[in-house]
Design a protein around this motif. Structure first.
Motif, mmCIF file in Angstrom:
data_model
loop_
_atom_site.group_PDB
_atom_site.id
_atom_site.type_symbol
_atom_site.label_atom_id
_atom_site.label_comp_id
_atom_site.label_asym_id
_atom_site.label_seq_id
_atom_site.Cartn_x
_atom_site.Cartn_y
_atom_site.Cartn_z
ATOM 1 N N THR A 8 0.904 -1.149 0.133
ATOM 2 C CA THR A 8 0.217 -0.064 0.035
ATOM 3 C C THR A 8 1.000 1.317 -0.121
ATOM 4 O O THR A 8 2.011 1.161 0.028
ATOM 5 N N ASP A 9 0.276 2.366 0.071
ATOM 6 C CA ASP A 9 1.020 3.790 -0.037
ATOM 7 C C ASP A 9 1.166 4.104 1.205
ATOM 8 O O ASP A 9 2.152 4.842 1.468
ATOM 9 N N LEU A 10 0.354 3.788 2.268
ATOM 10 C CA LEU A 10 0.555 4.209 3.544
ATOM 11 C C LEU A 10 -0.098 3.282 4.688
ATOM 12 O O LEU A 10 -0.777 2.455 4.357
ATOM 13 N N MET A 11 0.335 3.351 5.833
ATOM 14 C CA MET A 11 -0.075 2.381 7.044
ATOM 15 C C MET A 11 -0.479 3.533 8.274
ATOM 16 O O MET A 11 0.444 4.599 8.310
ATOM 17 N N VAL A 12 -1.577 3.119 8.760
ATOM 18 C CA VAL A 12 -1.958 4.177 9.796
ATOM 19 C C VAL A 12 -2.236 3.309 11.010
ATOM 20 O O VAL A 12 -2.850 2.200 11.080
ATOM 21 N N VAL A 13 -1.632 3.946 12.145
ATOM 22 C CA VAL A 13 -1.556 3.231 13.308
ATOM 23 C C VAL A 13 -2.326 4.161 14.155
ATOM 24 O O VAL A 13 -2.063 5.253 14.287
ATOM 25 N N ARG A 31 0.326 -2.384 19.199
ATOM 26 C CA ARG A 31 0.033 -1.876 17.813
ATOM 27 C C ARG A 31 1.192 -1.277 17.023
ATOM 28 O O ARG A 31 1.420 -1.535 15.893
ATOM 29 N N LEU A 32 2.139 -0.646 17.728
ATOM 30 C CA LEU A 32 3.471 -0.006 17.240
ATOM 31 C C LEU A 32 4.325 -1.064 16.683
ATOM 32 O O LEU A 32 4.935 -1.194 15.722
ATOM 33 N N ASN A 33 4.548 -2.389 17.551
ATOM 34 C CA ASN A 33 5.355 -3.538 17.235
ATOM 35 C C ASN A 33 4.530 -4.062 16.015
ATOM 36 O O ASN A 33 5.645 -4.529 15.011
ATOM 37 N N LYS A 34 3.598 -4.147 16.013
ATOM 38 C CA LYS A 34 2.899 -4.551 14.749
ATOM 39 C C LYS A 34 3.094 -3.655 13.501
ATOM 40 O O LYS A 34 3.601 -4.303 12.314
ATOM 41 N N ALA A 35 2.958 -2.718 13.559
ATOM 42 C CA ALA A 35 3.356 -1.609 12.420
ATOM 43 C C ALA A 35 4.998 -1.787 12.032
ATOM 44 O O ALA A 35 5.036 -1.783 10.856
ATOM 45 N N ILE A 36 5.809 -1.871 13.075
ATOM 46 C CA ILE A 36 7.209 -2.017 12.786
ATOM 47 C C ILE A 36 7.534 -3.389 11.875
ATOM 48 O O ILE A 36 8.065 -3.275 10.916
ATOM 49 N N SER A 37 6.746 -4.363 12.346
ATOM 50 C CA SER A 37 6.858 -5.689 11.503
ATOM 51 C C SER A 37 6.305 -5.388 10.006
ATOM 52 O O SER A 37 6.858 -5.974 9.143
ATOM 53 N N VAL A 38 5.243 -5.069 9.952
ATOM 54 C CA VAL A 38 4.680 -4.618 8.584
ATOM 55 C C VAL A 38 5.410 -3.813 7.850
ATOM 56 O O VAL A 38 5.500 -4.143 6.319
ATOM 57 N N TYR A 39 5.766 -2.835 8.440
ATOM 58 C CA TYR A 39 6.881 -1.649 7.685
ATOM 59 C C TYR A 39 8.073 -2.567 7.059
ATOM 60 O O TYR A 39 8.517 -2.417 6.092
ATOM 61 N N GLN A 40 8.618 -3.390 8.066
ATOM 62 C CA GLN A 40 9.767 -4.095 7.798
ATOM 63 C C GLN A 40 9.734 -5.070 6.745
ATOM 64 O O GLN A 40 10.601 -5.379 5.945
ATOM 65 N N GLN A 41 8.264 -5.698 6.500
ATOM 66 C CA GLN A 41 8.136 -6.504 5.493
ATOM 67 C C GLN A 41 7.780 -5.700 4.273
ATOM 68 O O GLN A 41 7.673 -6.556 3.243
ATOM 69 N N GLY A 42 7.819 -4.544 4.106
ATOM 70 C CA GLY A 42 7.682 -3.758 2.958
ATOM 71 C C GLY A 42 6.297 -3.493 2.352
ATOM 72 O O GLY A 42 6.249 -3.152 1.371
ATOM 73 N N ALA A 44 4.414 -1.143 3.498
ATOM 74 C CA ALA A 44 3.974 0.506 3.323
ATOM 75 C C ALA A 44 5.273 1.223 3.417
ATOM 76 O O ALA A 44 5.831 0.823 4.549
ATOM 77 N N PRO A 45 5.618 2.320 2.613
ATOM 78 C CA PRO A 45 6.724 2.982 2.890
ATOM 79 C C PRO A 45 6.639 4.256 4.052
ATOM 80 O O PRO A 45 7.770 4.786 4.327
ATOM 81 N N VAL A 46 5.634 4.372 4.340
ATOM 82 C CA VAL A 46 5.128 5.539 5.225
ATOM 83 C C VAL A 46 4.167 5.169 6.399
ATOM 84 O O VAL A 46 3.294 4.393 6.071
ATOM 85 N N ILE A 47 4.348 5.503 7.549
ATOM 86 C CA ILE A 47 3.570 5.099 8.719
ATOM 87 C C ILE A 47 2.925 6.443 9.176
ATOM 88 O O ILE A 47 3.670 7.511 9.749
ATOM 89 N N ASN A 101 -1.320 13.749 -1.300
ATOM 90 C CA ASN A 101 -0.200 13.175 -1.624
ATOM 91 C C ASN A 101 -0.345 11.748 -2.771
ATOM 92 O O ASN A 101 0.800 11.202 -2.955
ATOM 93 N N HIS A 102 -1.425 11.929 -3.381
ATOM 94 C CA HIS A 102 -1.828 11.231 -4.453
ATOM 95 C C HIS A 102 -1.882 9.591 -4.024
ATOM 96 O O HIS A 102 -1.187 8.949 -4.892
ATOM 97 N N MET A 103 -2.162 9.274 -2.930
ATOM 98 C CA MET A 103 -2.286 7.967 -2.258
ATOM 99 C C MET A 103 -3.626 7.394 -2.518
ATOM 100 O O MET A 103 -4.520 8.010 -2.248
ATOM 101 N N LYS A 104 -3.645 6.029 -2.753
ATOM 102 C CA LYS A 104 -4.924 5.440 -2.934
ATOM 103 C C LYS A 104 -5.167 4.225 -2.073
ATOM 104 O O LYS A 104 -6.092 3.862 -1.900
ATOM 105 N N SER A 105 -4.106 3.709 -1.146
ATOM 106 C CA SER A 105 -4.374 2.510 -0.645
ATOM 107 C C SER A 105 -3.529 2.552 1.025
ATOM 108 O O SER A 105 -2.581 3.471 0.857
ATOM 109 N N VAL A 106 -4.307 1.857 1.865
ATOM 110 C CA VAL A 106 -3.759 2.161 3.193
ATOM 111 C C VAL A 106 -3.933 0.695 4.010
ATOM 112 O O VAL A 106 -4.737 -0.049 3.590
ATOM 113 N N ILE A 107 -3.274 0.584 5.047
ATOM 114 C CA ILE A 107 -3.443 -0.561 5.936
ATOM 115 C C ILE A 107 -3.275 0.105 7.228
ATOM 116 O O ILE A 107 -2.620 0.900 7.713
#
Length: 161
Positions: A8-13, A31-42, A44-47, A101-107
């Motif tokens: 996705t374009d973005l992750m929201v915690v 929640r934050l640890n989950k976000a870190i894991s999801v981010y590290q797996q690639g 979403a580039p922005v949290i 920021n012209h984003m279309k998708s989110v986690i």
């Protein structure tokens, strides 16, 4: 509920309680640890971290951002929404950020019981490409949170709240 992750374009915690000493509560830390894991797996580039200032006097978004930085997430990959005082506000603020920021998708990252209402709020504001992730964390507060969400979902669906 199961995670539904895709690139996705973005992750929201979404925020929750900060302790009196300014540290994330166990639920927020999960929640934050989950976000870190999801981010590290690639996925979403922005949290985007979203929350308001609680009774403890700390802004959730600031505390969340610092936690992420302290755990290896680059500062430039973190956006703070300090006006995310509730789920609807987070959805509205996220939609504005995504549009700018012209984003279309989110986690979205939150506890399992909060995901359905959060998705409903995001869909109501026009975001329809939504993934989800929840930490493997439960607490005694779930006994109150689950029934609250069961009442909150219909209220959101009917646009009452």
């Amino acid at each position: 509920m199961r995670d539904y992750l895709f690139k996705t374009d973005l992750m929201v915690v979404l925020g929750t309680k900060v302790e009196r000493d300014g540290t994330p509560s166990r639920g927020l830390e999960a929640r934050l640890n989950k976000a870190i894991s999801v981010y590290q797996q690639g996925y979403a580039p922005v949290i985007l971290v979203s929350g308001g200032t609680g009774l403890e006097g700390y802004n959730e978004a600031s505390v969340m951002a610092q936690y992420l930085v302290d755990h290896g997430i680059p500062q430039q990959a973190i956006i703070q929404d300090s006006q995310g005082v509730n789920t609807r506000a987070t959805a509205k603020n996220t939609a504005e950020y995504m549009q700018t920021n012209h984003m279309k998708s989110v986690i979205i990252i939150s506890q399992y019981f909060h995901i359905p209402r959060t998705k409903l709020a995001f869909q109501a504001i026009g975001i329809d490409k939504i993934g989800q992730g929840s930490p493997n964390y439960t607490s005694w507060r779930d006994f109150f949170s689950v029934p609250r969400e069961m009442l909150g979902y219909p209220a959101y669906w009917l646009n009452l709240k």
